[in-house]
Structure formats: structure tokens, C-alpha cells
Write a protein that holds these residues in place. Sequence first.
Motif, short mmCIF file in Angstrom:
data_model
loop_
_atom_site.label_atom_id
_atom_site.label_comp_id
_atom_site.label_asym_id
_atom_site.label_seq_id
_atom_site.Cartn_x
_atom_site.Cartn_y
_atom_site.Cartn_z
N LEU A 292 28.61 -3.89 -30.99
CA LEU A 292 28.17 -3.61 -29.87
C LEU A 292 26.87 -2.76 -29.86
O LEU A 292 26.00 -2.55 -29.16
CB LEU A 292 29.15 -3.05 -28.89
CG LEU A 292 30.36 -4.09 -28.46
CD1 LEU A 292 31.45 -3.30 -27.76
CD2 LEU A 292 29.67 -5.04 -27.68
N HIS A 293 27.09 -1.69 -30.86
CA HIS A 293 25.88 -0.78 -30.88
C HIS A 293 24.75 -1.26 -31.86
O HIS A 293 23.66 -0.27 -31.88
CB HIS A 293 26.45 0.53 -31.48
CG HIS A 293 27.53 1.24 -30.62
ND1 HIS A 293 28.82 1.67 -30.67
CD2 HIS A 293 27.22 1.65 -29.26
CE1 HIS A 293 29.17 2.29 -29.86
NE2 HIS A 293 28.33 2.18 -28.74
N ARG A 294 25.10 -2.26 -32.61
CA ARG A 294 24.07 -2.50 -33.54
C ARG A 294 22.96 -3.21 -32.82
O ARG A 294 22.93 -4.26 -32.22
CB ARG A 294 24.47 -3.56 -34.71
CG ARG A 294 23.55 -3.63 -35.92
CD ARG A 294 24.49 -4.21 -36.90
NE ARG A 294 24.77 -5.48 -36.60
CZ ARG A 294 26.07 -5.86 -36.67
NH1 ARG A 294 27.25 -5.01 -36.97
NH2 ARG A 294 26.71 -7.07 -36.10
N PHE A 295 21.50 -2.33 -32.96
CA PHE A 295 20.31 -3.27 -32.26
C PHE A 295 19.76 -4.37 -33.43
O PHE A 295 19.82 -4.04 -34.46
CB PHE A 295 19.15 -2.09 -32.26
CG PHE A 295 18.26 -2.55 -31.46
CD1 PHE A 295 17.96 -3.02 -30.17
CD2 PHE A 295 17.05 -2.93 -32.28
CE1 PHE A 295 16.85 -3.48 -29.60
CE2 PHE A 295 15.75 -3.28 -31.53
CZ PHE A 295 15.86 -3.60 -30.43
N GLU A 296 19.83 -5.37 -32.50
CA GLU A 296 19.22 -6.39 -33.48
C GLU A 296 17.84 -7.23 -32.68
O GLU A 296 17.73 -7.24 -31.82
CB GLU A 296 20.14 -7.64 -33.66
CG GLU A 296 21.39 -7.32 -34.38
CD GLU A 296 22.46 -8.25 -34.40
OE1 GLU A 296 22.16 -9.57 -33.96
OE2 GLU A 296 23.64 -7.88 -34.52
N GLU A 297 16.85 -7.36 -33.96
CA GLU A 297 15.66 -8.05 -33.14
C GLU A 297 15.46 -9.29 -33.41
O GLU A 297 15.72 -9.77 -34.69
CB GLU A 297 14.37 -7.18 -33.68
CG GLU A 297 13.33 -7.35 -32.63
CD GLU A 297 12.17 -6.09 -33.23
OE1 GLU A 297 11.35 -6.10 -32.09
OE2 GLU A 297 12.56 -5.35 -33.71
N LYS A 298 15.33 -10.17 -32.59
CA LYS A 298 15.00 -11.70 -33.05
C LYS A 298 13.88 -12.13 -33.04
O LYS A 298 12.86 -11.44 -32.42
CB LYS A 298 16.00 -12.67 -31.87
CG LYS A 298 17.27 -12.49 -32.01
CD LYS A 298 18.18 -13.19 -31.10
CE LYS A 298 19.62 -12.65 -31.09
NZ LYS A 298 20.12 -12.66 -29.69
N ASN A 299 13.66 -13.15 -33.96
CA ASN A 299 12.10 -13.51 -34.28
C ASN A 299 11.11 -12.51 -34.68
O ASN A 299 10.03 -12.44 -34.24
CB ASN A 299 11.76 -14.37 -33.11
CG ASN A 299 12.63 -15.30 -32.67
OD1 ASN A 299 13.26 -16.09 -33.58
ND2 ASN A 299 12.58 -15.56 -31.33
N ALA A 300 11.54 -11.43 -35.41
CA ALA A 300 10.79 -10.31 -35.84
C ALA A 300 9.92 -10.73 -36.86
O ALA A 300 10.21 -11.41 -37.87
CB ALA A 300 11.65 -9.20 -36.19
N PRO A 301 8.52 -10.44 -36.76
CA PRO A 301 7.76 -10.89 -37.70
C PRO A 301 8.11 -10.45 -39.15
O PRO A 301 8.37 -9.08 -39.31
CB PRO A 301 6.28 -10.38 -37.36
CG PRO A 301 6.37 -9.55 -36.21
CD PRO A 301 8.03 -9.63 -35.65
N GLN A 302 8.24 -11.29 -40.05
CA GLN A 302 8.80 -11.07 -41.39
C GLN A 302 7.37 -9.91 -42.06
O GLN A 302 6.53 -10.29 -41.84
CB GLN A 302 9.04 -12.02 -42.55
CG GLN A 302 10.04 -13.06 -41.87
CD GLN A 302 11.56 -12.11 -41.90
OE1 GLN A 302 11.75 -11.72 -42.96
NE2 GLN A 302 12.36 -12.28 -40.95
#
Length: 292
Positions: free
Chosen positions: A274-284
Amino acid sequence: MHYVQAKGILSATNGMNLYRGCTHGCIYCDSRSKCYQMAHDFEDIEVKENALDLLEAALRRKRKRCMIGTGAMSDPYMPLEKRLEYTRRALLLIEQYGFGIALQTKSDLVLRDLEILKRINGKTKAVVQITLTTADEELCRIIEPNVCTTKRRFEVLKTLHDEGIPTVVWLCPILPYLNDTEDNIKRLLEMCVEAKVRGILCFGMGLTLREGNREFFYEQLDRHFPMLKQCYIRNYGNQYVVNSPHDAELMRLFHRTCEANGILHNNDEIFDYLHRFEEKNAPQQLTLWDMN
Ligand code: SF4
């Protein structure tokens, strides 16, 4: 309902409460406890009038994006949210500034904001946590009187999953002599499996009682379940943690069912999620390998 000017809006762990107090009327609510020093009636909702300005300033100031939490002390989808839309507008700010959200509610009003949650979840992460306590609709109407019942919450969980929003269930509290039966826990777990929830938080089959929430809980027991209060007093005295006599076997059932169905059931792991921020489609980031 009354307005106040708040000094701040985000806690040290990035939790926020746009409202204080709650009108859902759950008979066991811990937020009624004296230790929270509420200076007004619990049902006289305090609305932090400047909450959205404070939130925007706080999000703008943050150097790193993160998950924002809401719903720990007061349901963000109480009936007055229909009119005031503080939660909705906070979600829009969270979307605009690229943060994630982990919200907790019992209300189907959360579906009003489904499109915003989907947009947030498309970029980062939006998790909806819903509490389930009893599969008995009649009992639900007594112990959680002013919010939609379990049957509807189950539909909401399924809808959220079908729309790609991950869900977590809070399986608590479990009230001794009321909903602490094997049949109830089994039926609630079946709902969780069918709704494909990501995780289930459970802190033992019981509830907590302390000054403020104990008095209210006992009043409601006297109103709806004559003689049950005496039974609690006899068996638990002034204990803070009030566990069901069936705690051990019900916890075994809980862990076994989650394990068999691939549902997270370790509280630390779920809070971490729940606390882990995740970014989707972040440029590699380009590596030397990519450039060759
Ligand atoms: S919804 Fe949550 S905050 Fe509101 S009365 Fe129920 S337990 Fe308390």
C-alpha cells in the motif's frame, strides 16, 4: 457539520483526513476513542475547509512522489461527500501531480470516482481498501447502520477488479459472539476470492475497545443484543484487545484460504504494497547496451 481551518493536511506517513468524525455509525468504531481528543460530537463532521489548498501546496512541495493514504480515521465517502466533493477534488489533485492513492472506505460512493482512480492507476497506483465484517445482511445493518451492506461492498470489489483497480479487504473487526463464526469467516473469504482481492488485512479475530469507543459499543449492545454487554464485561473486563474465543481456529482458516488462493495475508507485506509508490510506463533509462 462545521468548517475549520486546518494547519496541515498530510501526516508524516502521507496520510490525510479531509473530514473528522463520521456518520456511518459503526458500533465498534475506534475513531470515537477519547485519545483522539475530538472537541465536537462524532457525527458533527468537521470539514477542513482549506484542505484542498493545503494538499495542493504539500504535493507541489514534495521532492519525491509517493502514495497518499486516506480513510484511516474517517470514511472519505460519507454521505456529505456527495455534496462537498472534497475527496473527489483531492483525487483530482493527486492525479494532476502524479501521486498514487490508497484509500479506505465502506461506501459504494467510491464508484462515482472510478474514472479518476483508473487514470491514477494508469500512471501510478490506486488501491481501494474495503472493510468486510459480516456476511449476514441483517447483522450488517445493525453493526454498520448508515453505509451500504456487505452484499453491495462485494459488488463494488468486483467492479473495481473488473476495471483494473487493485483491492485490499480489511477483515475486521470480528466481534465475539456476533460475527466470530466459521460460517461467517468462510463466506467473507469466499467473497474475497471471487472478487480477486489482492490482499486481506486481519489483525486477529477480535476488536479493540478503549475509553470512548467502549461506552458507545456497550450502549449499542444494550440496544440490539440484550445481556451481551454483561458477557463482554465478565470475559474481558477493561482489556484493550478483545479476541474471540475462536481466534486460533478462525485465523488458521483465514491463512489457509488466502494461501490456497494466492491472496496476500501478511499484514506487513500488504502495508508495504500500500505504501510502495510505483510508476507505470516510466521511460527506461538508456544503458550503454541500448545505445549500441
Ligand atoms: S466507517 Fe470507519 S470511521 Fe466511519 S463509523 Fe465506521 S469505522 Fe468509524
